[in-house]
Design a protein around this motif. Structure first.
Motif, PDB file in Angstrom:
ATOM      1  N   MET A   1       0.918  -1.103   0.160  1.00 45.16           N
ATOM      2  CA  MET A   1       0.043   0.074  -0.114  1.00 45.16           C
ATOM      3  C   MET A   1       1.004   1.278  -0.031  1.00 45.16           C
ATOM      4  SD  MET A   1      -2.779   1.402   2.645  1.00 45.16           S
ATOM      5  CE  MET A   1      -3.730  -0.292   2.664  1.00 45.16           C
ATOM      6  N   LYS A   2       0.494   2.291  -0.919  1.00 43.02           N
ATOM      7  CA  LYS A   2       1.171   3.506  -0.916  1.00 43.02           C
ATOM      8  C   LYS A   2       0.221   4.659  -0.040  1.00 43.02           C
ATOM      9  CE  LYS A   2       2.926   4.643  -4.706  1.00 43.02           C
ATOM     10  NZ  LYS A   2       3.303   4.937  -6.199  1.00 43.02           N
ATOM     11  N   ILE A   3       1.146   5.256   0.843  1.00 48.10           N
ATOM     12  CA  ILE A   3       0.502   6.314   1.630  1.00 48.10           C
ATOM     13  C   ILE A   3       1.307   7.472   1.325  1.00 48.10           C
ATOM     14  CG2 ILE A   3       0.079   6.882   4.115  1.00 48.10           C
ATOM     15  CD1 ILE A   3      -1.485   4.521   3.524  1.00 48.10           C
ATOM     16  N   ALA A   4       0.556   8.626   1.100  1.00 52.52           N
ATOM     17  CA  ALA A   4       1.204   9.924   1.269  1.00 52.52           C
ATOM     18  C   ALA A   4       0.700  10.574   2.719  1.00 52.52           C
ATOM     19  CB  ALA A   4       0.112  10.771   0.238  1.00 52.52           C
ATOM     20  N   ILE A   5       1.781  11.098   3.069  1.00 54.36           N
ATOM     21  CA  ILE A   5       1.600  11.717   4.604  1.00 54.36           C
ATOM     22  C   ILE A   5       2.244  13.140   4.494  1.00 54.36           C
ATOM     23  CG2 ILE A   5       4.028  10.714   5.150  1.00 54.36           C
ATOM     24  CD1 ILE A   5       2.819  10.260   7.982  1.00 54.36           C
ATOM     25  N   GLY A   6       1.658  14.036   5.314  1.00 53.99           N
ATOM     26  CA  GLY A   6       1.944  15.217   5.469  1.00 53.99           C
ATOM     27  C   GLY A   6       1.421  16.013   6.818  1.00 53.99           C
ATOM     28  N   CYS A   7       2.240  17.248   7.114  1.00 55.35           N
ATOM     29  CA  CYS A   7       1.934  17.943   8.401  1.00 55.35           C
ATOM     30  C   CYS A   7       2.148  19.403   8.061  1.00 55.35           C
ATOM     31  CB  CYS A   7       2.781  17.306   9.700  1.00 55.35           C
ATOM     32  SG  CYS A   7       4.541  17.706   9.626  1.00 55.35           S
ATOM     33  N   ASP A   8       1.744  19.920   9.204  1.00 57.75           N
ATOM     34  CA  ASP A   8       2.386  21.395   9.394  1.00 57.75           C
ATOM     35  C   ASP A   8       3.256  21.457  10.741  1.00 57.75           C
ATOM     36  OD1 ASP A   8       0.662  21.239  11.814  1.00 57.75           O
ATOM     37  OD2 ASP A   8      -0.483  23.084  11.078  1.00 57.75           O
ATOM     38  N   GLU A   9       3.725  22.683  10.979  1.00 62.07           N
ATOM     39  CA  GLU A   9       5.017  22.857  11.864  1.00 62.07           C
ATOM     40  C   GLU A   9       4.479  22.262  13.302  1.00 62.07           C
ATOM     41  OE1 GLU A   9       2.972  26.711  11.478  1.00 62.07           O
ATOM     42  OE2 GLU A   9       3.681  25.342  10.081  1.00 62.07           O
ATOM     43  N   ALA A  10       2.881  22.164  13.314  1.00 63.59           N
ATOM     44  CA  ALA A  10       2.576  22.065  14.699  1.00 63.59           C
ATOM     45  C   ALA A  10       2.418  20.402  14.885  1.00 63.59           C
ATOM     46  CB  ALA A  10       0.913  22.537  14.882  1.00 63.59           C
ATOM     47  N   ALA A  11       2.641  19.813  13.823  1.00 67.30           N
ATOM     48  CA  ALA A  11       2.515  18.366  14.189  1.00 67.30           C
ATOM     49  C   ALA A  11       3.731  17.531  13.567  1.00 67.30           C
ATOM     50  CB  ALA A  11       1.188  17.823  13.404  1.00 67.30           C
ATOM     51  N   TYR A  12       4.821  18.300  13.530  1.00 70.32           N
ATOM     52  CA  TYR A  12       6.029  17.628  12.878  1.00 70.32           C
ATOM     53  C   TYR A  12       6.532  16.313  13.753  1.00 70.32           C
ATOM     54  CZ  TYR A  12      10.803  16.767  11.235  1.00 70.32           C
ATOM     55  OH  TYR A  12      11.698  16.027  10.789  1.00 70.32           O
ATOM     56  N   SER A  13       6.464  16.631  14.852  1.00 67.55           N
ATOM     57  CA  SER A  13       7.150  15.541  15.980  1.00 67.55           C
ATOM     58  C   SER A  13       6.231  14.055  15.631  1.00 67.55           C
ATOM     59  CB  SER A  13       6.855  15.874  17.209  1.00 67.55           C
ATOM     60  OG  SER A  13       7.991  16.809  17.510  1.00 67.55           O
ATOM     61  N   LEU A  14       4.788  14.397  15.518  1.00 64.63           N
ATOM     62  CA  LEU A  14       3.540  13.382  15.155  1.00 64.63           C
ATOM     63  C   LEU A  14       4.117  12.633  13.996  1.00 64.63           C
ATOM     64  CD1 LEU A  14       1.771  11.491  16.770  1.00 64.63           C
ATOM     65  CD2 LEU A  14      -0.290  13.109  15.659  1.00 64.63           C
ATOM     66  N   LYS A  15       4.311  13.405  12.937  1.00 66.10           N
ATOM     67  CA  LYS A  15       4.558  13.070  11.441  1.00 66.10           C
ATOM     68  C   LYS A  15       5.423  12.146  11.553  1.00 66.10           C
ATOM     69  CE  LYS A  15       6.586  15.004   8.459  1.00 66.10           C
ATOM     70  NZ  LYS A  15       6.992  16.056   7.395  1.00 66.10           N
ATOM     71  N   VAL A  16       6.822  12.466  12.174  1.00 65.70           N
ATOM     72  CA  VAL A  16       8.018  11.636  12.251  1.00 65.70           C
ATOM     73  C   VAL A  16       7.782  10.601  13.041  1.00 65.70           C
ATOM     74  CG1 VAL A  16      10.146  11.743  13.295  1.00 65.70           C
ATOM     75  CG2 VAL A  16       9.521  13.589  12.064  1.00 65.70           C
ATOM     76  N   GLU A  17       7.113  10.465  14.088  1.00 62.91           N
ATOM     77  CA  GLU A  17       7.000   9.244  14.826  1.00 62.91           C
ATOM     78  C   GLU A  17       5.871   8.295  14.060  1.00 62.91           C
ATOM     79  OE1 GLU A  17       7.887   7.981  17.731  1.00 62.91           O
ATOM     80  OE2 GLU A  17       8.615   9.826  18.678  1.00 62.91           O
TER      81      GLU A  17
END
Length: 153
Positions: A1-17
């Motif tokens: 499965m291919k997933i696109a993922i994105g965030c703003d600066e308020a959620a950078y840490s969660l995106k990395v996790e």
């Protein structure tokens, strides 16, 4: 499965996790649409880029994170063909897929913790659209969307 993922600066840490969590799953490939560490972005730009890529069929699903998940969901839902849902509990994560066939999951770093977010991602990725009694409802959403976009042009 291919997933696109994105965030703003308020959620950078969660995106990395979440990306670290996805790396452990051999069947999952993902692309990071931003934001980069320290980068200040307008979350609608990230939400639109992810939703547009999913709508175009480049990715099967998308994950968007911001402070609350709400703004990302609102923006992603502006892209024709996209159903994005805020998922902050197991039942919502499951039903967004099984009942609503949502292709994009949205979460808020200021709302939920990392371990819950990873758990919800696993639930969401493990669910497929169930059809059944929900199929006519999703079909109606698609019909209304087509009507609106025809009249809006």
């Amino acid at each position: 499965m291919k997933i696109a993922i994105g965030c703003d600066e308020a959620a950078y840490s969660l995106k990395v996790e979440i990306m670290e969590h996805l790396k452990k799953k051999e069947e999952i490939k993902y692309k990071d649409f931003g934001a980069a560490q320290g980068e200040v972005v307008l979350y609608p730009d990230i939400a639109y880029a992810v939703a547009d890529a999913v709508a175009a069929g480049e990715y099967e699903r998308g994950i968007l994170v911001c402070g609350t998940g709400i703004g990302m969901a609102i923006c992603a839902n502006k892209v024709p063909g996209i159903r994005a849902a805020v998922c902050h509990d197991p039942f919502s994560a499951e039903r967004s897929r099984k009942s609503n066939n949502a292709q994009i999951m949205c979460m808020g770093e200021r709302v939920i913790g990392v371990e819950l977010a990873k758990y919800l991602v696993d639930i969401w990725l493990g669910c497929d659209f169930a059809g059944g009694g929900s199929a006519p409802k999703v079909q109606r959403i698609e019909e209304l969307e087509r009507q609106h976009f025809i009249h809006a042009r």
